[in-house]
Scaffold this motif. Structure first.
Motif, PDB file in Angstrom:
ATOM      1  N   MET A  54       0.842  -1.195   0.000  1.00  0.00           N
ATOM      2  CA  MET A  54       0.000   0.000   0.000  1.00  0.00           C
ATOM      3  C   MET A  54       0.881   1.251   0.000  1.00  0.00           C
ATOM      4  SD  MET A  54      -3.017   1.003   2.688  1.00  0.00           S
ATOM      5  CE  MET A  54      -4.067   2.416   2.418  1.00  0.00           C
ATOM      6  N   LEU A  55       0.564   2.207  -0.864  1.00  0.00           N
ATOM      7  CA  LEU A  55       1.331   3.434  -0.934  1.00  0.00           C
ATOM      8  C   LEU A  55       1.142   4.250   0.338  1.00  0.00           C
ATOM      9  CD1 LEU A  55       0.550   4.582  -4.577  1.00  0.00           C
ATOM     10  CD2 LEU A  55       2.767   3.846  -3.723  1.00  0.00           C
ATOM     11  N   LYS A  88       8.079  14.842  -6.658  1.00  0.00           N
ATOM     12  CA  LYS A  88       7.025  14.100  -5.986  1.00  0.00           C
ATOM     13  C   LYS A  88       5.765  14.102  -6.866  1.00  0.00           C
ATOM     14  CE  LYS A  88       9.547  13.453  -2.356  1.00  0.00           C
ATOM     15  NZ  LYS A  88       9.223  13.897  -1.000  1.00  0.00           N
ATOM     16  N   PRO A  89       4.862  13.140  -6.689  1.00  0.00           N
ATOM     17  CA  PRO A  89       3.623  13.147  -7.470  1.00  0.00           C
ATOM     18  C   PRO A  89       2.818  14.429  -7.259  1.00  0.00           C
ATOM     19  CG  PRO A  89       3.948  11.022  -6.419  1.00  0.00           C
ATOM     20  CD  PRO A  89       4.986  11.934  -5.842  1.00  0.00           C
ATOM     21  N   LEU A  90       2.250  14.911  -8.350  1.00  0.00           N
ATOM     22  CA  LEU A  90       1.461  16.145  -8.305  1.00  0.00           C
ATOM     23  C   LEU A  90       0.102  15.892  -8.944  1.00  0.00           C
ATOM     24  CD1 LEU A  90       2.610  19.742  -9.108  1.00  0.00           C
ATOM     25  CD2 LEU A  90       0.539  18.864 -10.162  1.00  0.00           C
ATOM     26  N   PRO A 124       1.397   2.030  -9.619  1.00  0.00           N
ATOM     27  CA  PRO A 124       0.842   1.788  -8.285  1.00  0.00           C
ATOM     28  C   PRO A 124      -0.098   2.889  -7.811  1.00  0.00           C
ATOM     29  CG  PRO A 124       3.209   1.374  -8.323  1.00  0.00           C
ATOM     30  CD  PRO A 124       2.870   2.041  -9.612  1.00  0.00           C
ATOM     31  N   TRP A 125       0.215   4.136  -8.177  1.00  0.00           N
ATOM     32  CA  TRP A 125      -0.665   5.240  -7.797  1.00  0.00           C
ATOM     33  C   TRP A 125      -2.032   5.094  -8.451  1.00  0.00           C
ATOM     34  CZ3 TRP A 125      -0.012   9.274  -4.412  1.00  0.00           C
ATOM     35  CH2 TRP A 125       1.255   9.413  -3.846  1.00  0.00           C
ATOM     36  N   ALA A 126      -2.037   4.763  -9.737  1.00  0.00           N
ATOM     37  CA  ALA A 126      -3.305   4.591 -10.444  1.00  0.00           C
ATOM     38  C   ALA A 126      -4.116   3.452  -9.845  1.00  0.00           C
ATOM     39  CB  ALA A 126      -3.040   4.338 -11.927  1.00  0.00           C
ATOM     40  N   ALA A 127      -3.448   2.318  -9.584  1.00  0.00           N
ATOM     41  CA  ALA A 127      -4.149   1.150  -9.057  1.00  0.00           C
ATOM     42  C   ALA A 127      -4.733   1.423  -7.680  1.00  0.00           C
ATOM     43  CB  ALA A 127      -3.193  -0.038  -9.008  1.00  0.00           C
ATOM     44  N   GLU A 128      -3.966   2.096  -6.822  1.00  0.00           N
ATOM     45  CA  GLU A 128      -4.459   2.344  -5.467  1.00  0.00           C
ATOM     46  C   GLU A 128      -5.561   3.399  -5.456  1.00  0.00           C
ATOM     47  OE1 GLU A 128      -2.523   2.291  -1.972  1.00  0.00           O
ATOM     48  OE2 GLU A 128      -0.969   0.851  -2.518  1.00  0.00           O
ATOM     49  N   LEU A 129      -5.422   4.417  -6.289  1.00  0.00           N
ATOM     50  CA  LEU A 129      -6.493   5.410  -6.372  1.00  0.00           C
ATOM     51  C   LEU A 129      -7.783   4.766  -6.867  1.00  0.00           C
ATOM     52  CD1 LEU A 129      -4.768   8.617  -7.796  1.00  0.00           C
ATOM     53  CD2 LEU A 129      -5.948   8.409  -5.614  1.00  0.00           C
ATOM     54  N   ILE A 172      -5.347  15.642 -13.350  1.00  0.00           N
ATOM     55  CA  ILE A 172      -4.219  14.872 -13.863  1.00  0.00           C
ATOM     56  C   ILE A 172      -3.212  14.663 -12.743  1.00  0.00           C
ATOM     57  CG2 ILE A 172      -2.313  14.788 -15.518  1.00  0.00           C
ATOM     58  CD1 ILE A 172      -3.959  16.364 -17.446  1.00  0.00           C
ATOM     59  N   LEU A 173      -2.890  13.395 -12.482  1.00  0.00           N
ATOM     60  CA  LEU A 173      -1.847  13.050 -11.523  1.00  0.00           C
ATOM     61  C   LEU A 173      -0.604  12.677 -12.302  1.00  0.00           C
ATOM     62  CD1 LEU A 173      -0.874  12.372  -8.619  1.00  0.00           C
ATOM     63  CD2 LEU A 173      -1.677  10.046  -9.031  1.00  0.00           C
TER      64      LEU A 173
END
Length: 290
Positions: free
Chosen positions: A1-2, A129-131, A170-175, A284-285
């Motif tokens: 998990m992120l 970092k992710p934005l 991973p960000w897309a999947a967890e979101l 947009i991430l």
């Protein structure tokens, strides 16, 4: 998990930054993250008006955006800095080990409605970092019966199979799992362009490249999707095609990798991400390489 332990939300008192703050709050509540709300005051304003107090104004802005019960649920911090906005945002990211930045694509500094705000663009080109960039008009209501799926429809994951795309997966999947929103994985194949006299030499090559990319996309996304996950490979210019695919699939959020290395292929740092932000009106991430 992120781990999203810390979220930074820069605001400039505009309605667009208010919408970004609501998205930051939603994610912070779901992940029990610390939420830092930052505003940066121009040095000229600070010099001309020595009695100007930004801290009360920022608290007033937050109170007008988030109800008292919502604020009580948050680990909330208010921060005011004086200086260049993009520099202070990037400095805060690095100094405080922020996991996610949420900000509007254009605030008070924007002069043209359809152009990406200069502060957001500079942050995008320097961030590590992710934005999550929130355009005007995609705000949410925190205390309503609507779910994130009602606002987002689907999440489009745009990949070029490079390092940034791997970090974005991973960000897309967890979101998608966290917000109960279906995923669409997408890849754009750029057509081969040759003079007319040589076109017969490449007949069928674009179609073959699309078929190869379809198979590669399915392998690349394995383990991140589920039975309802879709895959879409198209032929065209990447930024424009990604925007079109988001509309076709009713995806109101795009997740994509961020390449911040200036070279002939990307035509400048973060250029595709910037052009996607120009061409579409969805959240947009962007995720830099690890």
């Amino acid at each position: 998990m992120l781990a999203i332990r810390s979220i930074l939300c820069p605001v400039d008192f505009s309605e667009q930054s208010r919408e970004a703050l609501m998205w930051a709050t939603l994610i912070a509540k779901r992940r029990n993250s610390q939420l830092t709300i930052l505003t940066v005051i121009d040095p000229a304003l600070a010099r001309l008006h020595a009695d100007f107090e930004a801290d009360p104004a920022l608290h007033e802005f937050v109170d007008a955006t988030l109800s008292e019960p919502v604020q009580q649920e948050l680990k909330l911090r208010i921060k005011v800095e004086v200086g260049n906005a993009s520099e202070k945002i990037l400095e805060t990211c690095n100094q405080e080990d922020v996991d996610l930045v949420v900000m509007g694509t254009q605030g008070l500094g924007g002069l043209r409605k359809r152009m990406l705000g200069s502060t957001t663009q500079r942050v995008l080109r320097g961030i590590k970092k992710p934005l999550l960039a929130i355009p005007k008009g995609v705000g949410i209501e925190l205390e309503s019966n609507k779910t994130p799926a009602d606002y987002l429809g689907r999440i489009l994951v745009a990949t070029d199979f490079l390092e940034g795309s791997s970090a974005a997966m991973p960000w897309a999947a967890e979101l998608a799992e966290d917000l109960a929103v279906p995923l669409v994985f997408a890849h754009v194949v750029q057509p081969i362009v040759v003079p007319r006299r040589w076109r017969r030499l490449i007949e069928g090559v674009d179609e073959q490249n699309v078929a190869d990319a379809q198979r590669r996309l399915e392998r690349f996304s394995a383990g991140f999707g589920n039975a309802s996950t879709q895959h879409d490979v198209s032929l065209g210019e990447p930024a424009e095609s990604i925007a079109s695919l988001a509309a076709v699939h009713n995806a109101r959020m795009i997740v994509m990798g961020l390449n911040n290395k200036a070279d002939s292929r990307t035509r400048g740092p973060g250029s595709i991400a910037c052009r996607v932000l120009y061409n579409t009106h969805v959240a947009i991430l962007v995720v830099p390489p690890r």
